[in-house]
Scaffold this active site. Structure first.
Site, PDB file in Angstrom:
ATOM      1  N   ILE A  45      13.046  59.271  12.993  1.00 43.93           N
ATOM      2  CA  ILE A  45      12.902  58.044  12.191  1.00 43.93           C
ATOM      3  C   ILE A  45      13.674  56.940  12.906  1.00 43.93           C
ATOM      4  CG2 ILE A  45      13.257  56.972   9.940  1.00 43.93           C
ATOM      5  CD1 ILE A  45      13.232  59.844   8.734  1.00 43.93           C
ATOM      6  N   CYS A  55      17.143  61.712  14.904  1.00 43.27           N
ATOM      7  CA  CYS A  55      16.222  62.682  15.509  1.00 43.27           C
ATOM      8  C   CYS A  55      15.602  63.598  14.445  1.00 43.27           C
ATOM      9  CB  CYS A  55      16.958  63.575  16.495  1.00 43.27           C
ATOM     10  SG  CYS A  55      17.601  62.723  17.927  1.00 43.27           S
ATOM     11  N   GLU A  57      15.283  66.811  14.451  1.00 43.62           N
ATOM     12  CA  GLU A  57      16.063  68.029  14.174  1.00 43.62           C
ATOM     13  C   GLU A  57      17.110  67.778  13.101  1.00 43.62           C
ATOM     14  OE1 GLU A  57      15.354  66.577  17.021  1.00 43.62           O
ATOM     15  OE2 GLU A  57      15.717  67.864  18.740  1.00 43.62           O
TER      16      GLU A  57
END
Ligand code: THU
Length: 130
Positions: A45, A55, A57
């Site tokens: 985002i 990120c 993850e």
């Protein structure tokens, strides 16, 4: 015991690629974090103030933790590129907060899978020594 197949995990990480908010880099990343009860997804985002970008993850990890689920089992990471991408250092450190090791499946835009692990990519995380 695993609730999900490898294919389900890989597909989950690919499915969220289209949710990526990445107007600046045009680089789409999809993460799918399997726990003992669920698959938590995340995408990158971005923000017009570039440094605020998060990120994929970390979005997945924070979603799992916010749901009081820290039973991490596997992570699948997809991108829209031919090259396999690996989690950045910040994401590896965040993952290391919640597990010593974690199988990581890297998935490229053709759906090819390469297997690695948190320990292999990040053997010496920062730890607070008392
Ligand atoms: N990105 C991730 O989502 N995960 C990573 O491990 C590396 C980079 C994103 C951040 C940014 O939106 C784009 O990829 C380009 O750096």
């Amino acid at each position: 015991m695993k609730l999900f197949t490898e294919q389900e995990l890989v597909l989950s990480s690919q499915a969220v690629l289209s949710h990526s908010y990445s107007p600046y880099s045009k680089f789409k990343v999809g993460a799918a974090l399997e726990t003992s009860r669920f698959i938590y997804v995340g995408t990158n985002i971005e923000n017009r103030s570039y440094g605020l970008t998060v990120c994929a993850e970390r979005v997945a990890v924070f979603s799992a933790v916010a749901n009081r689920d820290r039973t991490f089992r596997r992570l699948a990471l997809s991108s829209n590129t031919k090259d396999f991408i690996t989690p950045c250092g910040a994401c590896l450190q965040v993952l290391s907060e919640f597990c010593d090791d974690l199988p990581i499946l890297l998935v490229n835009c053709d759906g090819k899978v390469k297997k690695t692990s948190l320990k292999k990519l990040y053997p010496s995380p920062f730890v607070l020594k008392k």
